[in-house]
Write a protein that holds these residues in place. Sequence first.
Motif, PDB file in Angstrom:
ATOM      1  N   ARG A   1      -0.101  31.289 -29.134  1.00 56.47           N
ATOM      2  CA  ARG A   1      -0.498  31.567 -30.512  1.00 56.47           C
ATOM      3  C   ARG A   1       0.692  31.405 -31.458  1.00 56.47           C
ATOM      4  O   ARG A   1       0.553  30.889 -32.555  1.00 56.47           O
ATOM      5  CB  ARG A   1      -1.067  32.995 -30.548  1.00 56.47           C
ATOM      6  CG  ARG A   1      -1.585  33.401 -31.875  1.00 56.47           C
ATOM      7  CD  ARG A   1      -3.013  32.900 -32.038  1.00 56.47           C
ATOM      8  NE  ARG A   1      -3.544  33.367 -33.282  1.00 56.47           N
ATOM      9  CZ  ARG A   1      -4.267  32.639 -34.078  1.00 56.47           C
ATOM     10  NH1 ARG A   1      -4.574  31.422 -33.742  1.00 56.47           N
ATOM     11  NH2 ARG A   1      -4.721  33.122 -35.194  1.00 56.47           N
ATOM     12  N   SER A   2       1.830  31.832 -31.041  1.00 58.16           N
ATOM     13  CA  SER A   2       3.043  31.728 -31.844  1.00 58.16           C
ATOM     14  C   SER A   2       3.410  30.262 -32.098  1.00 58.16           C
ATOM     15  O   SER A   2       3.864  29.916 -33.184  1.00 58.16           O
ATOM     16  CB  SER A   2       4.175  32.453 -31.131  1.00 58.16           C
ATOM     17  OG  SER A   2       5.384  32.255 -31.786  1.00 58.16           O
ATOM     18  N   LYS A   3       3.212  29.419 -31.121  1.00 61.32           N
ATOM     19  CA  LYS A   3       3.505  27.988 -31.278  1.00 61.32           C
ATOM     20  C   LYS A   3       2.576  27.357 -32.307  1.00 61.32           C
ATOM     21  O   LYS A   3       2.985  26.504 -33.093  1.00 61.32           O
ATOM     22  CB  LYS A   3       3.383  27.262 -29.940  1.00 61.32           C
ATOM     23  CG  LYS A   3       4.506  27.559 -28.985  1.00 61.32           C
ATOM     24  CD  LYS A   3       4.349  26.747 -27.733  1.00 61.32           C
ATOM     25  CE  LYS A   3       5.495  27.064 -26.789  1.00 61.32           C
ATOM     26  NZ  LYS A   3       5.425  26.273 -25.560  1.00 61.32           N
ATOM     27  N   GLU A   4       1.332  27.746 -32.306  1.00 62.94           N
ATOM     28  CA  GLU A   4       0.374  27.212 -33.264  1.00 62.94           C
ATOM     29  C   GLU A   4       0.769  27.588 -34.689  1.00 62.94           C
ATOM     30  O   GLU A   4       0.731  26.758 -35.591  1.00 62.94           O
ATOM     31  CB  GLU A   4      -1.027  27.749 -32.959  1.00 62.94           C
ATOM     32  CG  GLU A   4      -1.691  27.154 -31.751  1.00 62.94           C
ATOM     33  CD  GLU A   4      -3.075  27.718 -31.525  1.00 62.94           C
ATOM     34  OE1 GLU A   4      -3.718  28.180 -32.495  1.00 62.94           O
ATOM     35  OE2 GLU A   4      -3.508  27.698 -30.373  1.00 62.94           O
ATOM     36  N   VAL A   5       1.154  28.831 -34.858  1.00 68.87           N
ATOM     37  CA  VAL A   5       1.557  29.301 -36.173  1.00 68.87           C
ATOM     38  C   VAL A   5       2.813  28.566 -36.621  1.00 68.87           C
ATOM     39  O   VAL A   5       2.920  28.140 -37.780  1.00 68.87           O
ATOM     40  CB  VAL A   5       1.780  30.840 -36.155  1.00 68.87           C
ATOM     41  CG1 VAL A   5       2.421  31.297 -37.462  1.00 68.87           C
ATOM     42  CG2 VAL A   5       0.484  31.573 -35.903  1.00 68.87           C
ATOM     43  N   ASP A   6       3.763  28.394 -35.720  1.00 66.90           N
ATOM     44  CA  ASP A   6       4.999  27.679 -36.030  1.00 66.90           C
ATOM     45  C   ASP A   6       4.709  26.219 -36.404  1.00 66.90           C
ATOM     46  O   ASP A   6       5.256  25.683 -37.373  1.00 66.90           O
ATOM     47  CB  ASP A   6       5.952  27.768 -34.840  1.00 66.90           C
ATOM     48  CG  ASP A   6       7.321  27.222 -35.170  1.00 66.90           C
ATOM     49  OD1 ASP A   6       7.828  27.517 -36.274  1.00 66.90           O
ATOM     50  OD2 ASP A   6       7.880  26.500 -34.316  1.00 66.90           O
ATOM     51  N   THR A   7       3.819  25.595 -35.651  1.00 72.60           N
ATOM     52  CA  THR A   7       3.443  24.202 -35.924  1.00 72.60           C
ATOM     53  C   THR A   7       2.738  24.104 -37.276  1.00 72.60           C
ATOM     54  O   THR A   7       3.035  23.205 -38.076  1.00 72.60           O
ATOM     55  CB  THR A   7       2.518  23.672 -34.802  1.00 72.60           C
ATOM     56  OG1 THR A   7       3.157  23.806 -33.551  1.00 72.60           O
ATOM     57  CG2 THR A   7       2.147  22.224 -35.064  1.00 72.60           C
ATOM     58  N   ASN A   9       3.070  26.087 -39.812  1.00 75.36           N
ATOM     59  CA  ASN A   9       4.073  26.321 -40.856  1.00 75.36           C
ATOM     60  C   ASN A   9       4.898  25.068 -41.121  1.00 75.36           C
ATOM     61  O   ASN A   9       5.214  24.746 -42.262  1.00 75.36           O
ATOM     62  CB  ASN A   9       4.979  27.496 -40.484  1.00 75.36           C
ATOM     63  CG  ASN A   9       4.308  28.842 -40.689  1.00 75.36           C
ATOM     64  OD1 ASN A   9       3.393  28.957 -41.489  1.00 75.36           O
ATOM     65  ND2 ASN A   9       4.736  29.836 -39.951  1.00 75.36           N
TER      66      ASN A   9
END
Length: 81
Positions: A1-7, A9
């Motif tokens: 989930r954190s990777k998706e948010v980072d991507t 952004n």
Amino acid sequence: RSKEVDTLNRVIDTLQEENSRLREDSNKKSLLVDKLYETNSVLRDTNNDLTTRNALLNYTKCIDETCPNRKPPRIKILENE
């Protein structure tokens, strides 16, 4: 989930940068168009002035170039009447 948010952004940042560049480019083009309109206006005024002067010179041009005392045709017409 954190990777998706980072991507997401990063994608948002990239799109905002691109949007900012496009806006700057549009502003530069708008300024260029404004300068070209100003230049065109000055050139149009100069052309109108030169056209008017040319018409006046052609109107007062002497038709009889063989006479020693050249006069504009308007004066000749007045003298003949």
